[in-house]
Design a protein around this motif. Structure first.
Motif, short mmCIF file in Angstrom:
data_model
loop_
_atom_site.label_atom_id
_atom_site.label_comp_id
_atom_site.label_asym_id
_atom_site.label_seq_id
_atom_site.Cartn_x
_atom_site.Cartn_y
_atom_site.Cartn_z
N ILE A 57 0.92 -1.22 -0.02
CA ILE A 57 0.11 0.09 -0.08
C ILE A 57 1.13 1.21 0.02
CG2 ILE A 57 -1.65 1.24 1.50
CD1 ILE A 57 -2.67 -1.36 2.59
N GLU A 58 0.42 2.32 -0.53
CA GLU A 58 1.26 3.49 -0.71
C GLU A 58 1.50 4.13 0.72
OE1 GLU A 58 2.92 5.06 -3.50
OE2 GLU A 58 2.34 3.28 -4.41
N ARG A 59 2.71 4.52 0.99
CA ARG A 59 2.90 5.34 2.01
C ARG A 59 1.82 6.36 2.48
NH1 ARG A 59 3.95 9.27 4.67
NH2 ARG A 59 4.25 10.53 2.67
N ASN A 60 1.42 7.07 1.45
CA ASN A 60 0.85 8.33 1.90
C ASN A 60 -0.75 8.07 1.99
OD1 ASN A 60 0.23 7.73 -0.78
ND2 ASN A 60 -0.22 9.77 -1.73
N THR A 61 -1.06 6.85 1.52
CA THR A 61 -2.28 6.18 1.72
C THR A 61 -2.44 5.77 3.14
OG1 THR A 61 -2.53 5.34 -0.46
CG2 THR A 61 -3.93 4.29 1.21
N ILE A 62 -1.24 5.19 3.73
CA ILE A 62 -1.33 4.66 5.30
C ILE A 62 -1.20 6.05 6.27
CG2 ILE A 62 0.25 3.79 6.93
CD1 ILE A 62 1.16 1.58 4.74
N SER A 63 -0.71 7.02 5.60
CA SER A 63 -0.85 8.31 6.23
C SER A 63 -2.06 8.69 6.51
CB SER A 63 0.15 9.33 5.76
OG SER A 63 -0.05 10.67 6.42
N LYS A 64 -2.85 8.63 5.24
CA LYS A 64 -4.29 9.03 5.18
C LYS A 64 -5.17 8.28 6.05
CE LYS A 64 -4.06 11.03 0.77
NZ LYS A 64 -4.65 10.99 -0.82
N TYR A 65 -4.82 7.12 6.31
CA TYR A 65 -5.51 6.17 7.19
C TYR A 65 -5.29 6.44 8.73
CZ TYR A 65 -6.17 2.58 3.38
OH TYR A 65 -6.26 2.04 2.29
N GLU A 66 -4.02 6.73 9.04
CA GLU A 66 -3.75 7.12 10.52
C GLU A 66 -4.22 8.50 10.90
OE1 GLU A 66 0.50 6.94 10.96
OE2 GLU A 66 0.59 4.76 10.53
N ASN A 67 -4.48 9.19 10.05
CA ASN A 67 -4.95 10.74 10.21
C ASN A 67 -6.56 10.74 10.10
OD1 ASN A 67 -2.53 12.42 11.03
ND2 ASN A 67 -1.96 11.66 8.82
N GLY A 68 -6.90 9.62 9.80
CA GLY A 68 -8.58 9.51 9.72
C GLY A 68 -9.17 10.22 8.42
N TRP A 69 -8.52 10.54 7.41
CA TRP A 69 -8.80 11.38 6.38
C TRP A 69 -9.82 10.43 5.39
CZ3 TRP A 69 -3.67 13.83 5.13
CH2 TRP A 69 -3.31 14.83 6.05
N ILE A 70 -9.31 9.01 5.31
CA ILE A 70 -10.21 7.91 4.75
C ILE A 70 -9.86 6.67 5.46
CG2 ILE A 70 -9.55 8.81 2.26
CD1 ILE A 70 -7.14 6.82 2.12
N GLN A 71 -10.87 5.80 5.23
CA GLN A 71 -10.83 4.39 5.87
C GLN A 71 -10.36 3.29 4.65
OE1 GLN A 71 -12.30 3.87 8.99
NE2 GLN A 71 -12.10 6.16 9.11
N PRO A 72 -9.63 2.46 5.47
CA PRO A 72 -8.98 1.24 4.67
C PRO A 72 -10.21 0.45 4.30
CG PRO A 72 -8.55 1.04 6.74
CD PRO A 72 -9.04 2.16 6.82
N SER A 73 -10.35 -0.19 3.05
CA SER A 73 -11.35 -1.29 2.88
C SER A 73 -10.82 -2.48 3.54
CB SER A 73 -11.04 -1.73 1.42
OG SER A 73 -9.83 -2.30 1.08
N ARG A 74 -11.86 -3.52 3.83
CA ARG A 74 -11.47 -4.76 4.76
C ARG A 74 -10.07 -5.45 4.11
NH1 ARG A 74 -14.93 -6.93 8.11
NH2 ARG A 74 -17.02 -5.73 8.38
N ASP A 75 -9.84 -5.59 2.71
CA ASP A 75 -8.80 -5.97 2.31
C ASP A 75 -7.59 -5.39 2.74
OD1 ASP A 75 -7.40 -8.01 0.51
OD2 ASP A 75 -7.07 -6.19 -0.51
N ARG A 76 -7.61 -4.11 2.60
CA ARG A 76 -6.22 -3.48 2.96
C ARG A 76 -6.08 -3.53 4.42
NH1 ARG A 76 -5.08 1.60 -0.83
NH2 ARG A 76 -4.76 0.42 -2.62
N LEU A 77 -7.21 -3.37 5.24
CA LEU A 77 -6.90 -3.53 6.78
C LEU A 77 -6.43 -4.81 7.17
CD1 LEU A 77 -7.35 -2.34 9.70
CD2 LEU A 77 -9.71 -3.33 9.22
#
Length: 121
Positions: free
Chosen positions: A22-42
């Protein structure tokens, strides 16, 4: 909670990104609550961090059972959520906060960490 867990496992965002594809910036967005991961990504992130995803799924089923059987479909957009939906959401949020607090304590960041234990004992 993802950030606390990641740091408790001594992963950087980059290392976690590489471990689960998963892209590093996407993980940052998950951690900051900007987006929610799909079940697969989680599932992929938790597996990379050594967390049993099946146990989390069981906890989710438990929350649903606590509040009674969830309706098959969400209420139409613009209408108030059914009481059962609100109850499920509240219990889920409470469990999420509790899990986050537990992870903070395990990572040694919570109030009354090791220093407080040393003073008492």
């Amino acid at each position: 909670s993802l950030r606390v867990l990641r740091e408790a496992r001594s992963f950087t965002q980059k290392e976690l990104a590489e471990a689960c594809g998963i892209e590093r910036n996407t993980i940052s967005k998950y951690e900051n609550g900007w987006i929610q991961p799909s079940r697969d990504r989680l599932r992929r992130m938790l597996t990379a961090l050594g967390v049993d995803y099946a146990a989390l799924e069981e906890a989710e089923r438990f929350v649903t059972r606590l509040a009674g059987e969830a309706p098959a479909e969400p209420p139409p957009s613009g209408t108030a959520a059914a009481p059962r939906d609100r109850q499920i959401r509240q219990v889920s949020e409470d469990l999420g906060r509790s899990l986050g607090r537990l992870l903070e304590l395990l990572a040694g960041r919570g109030e009354g960490g090791a220093e407080a234990d040393d003073e008492e004992g």
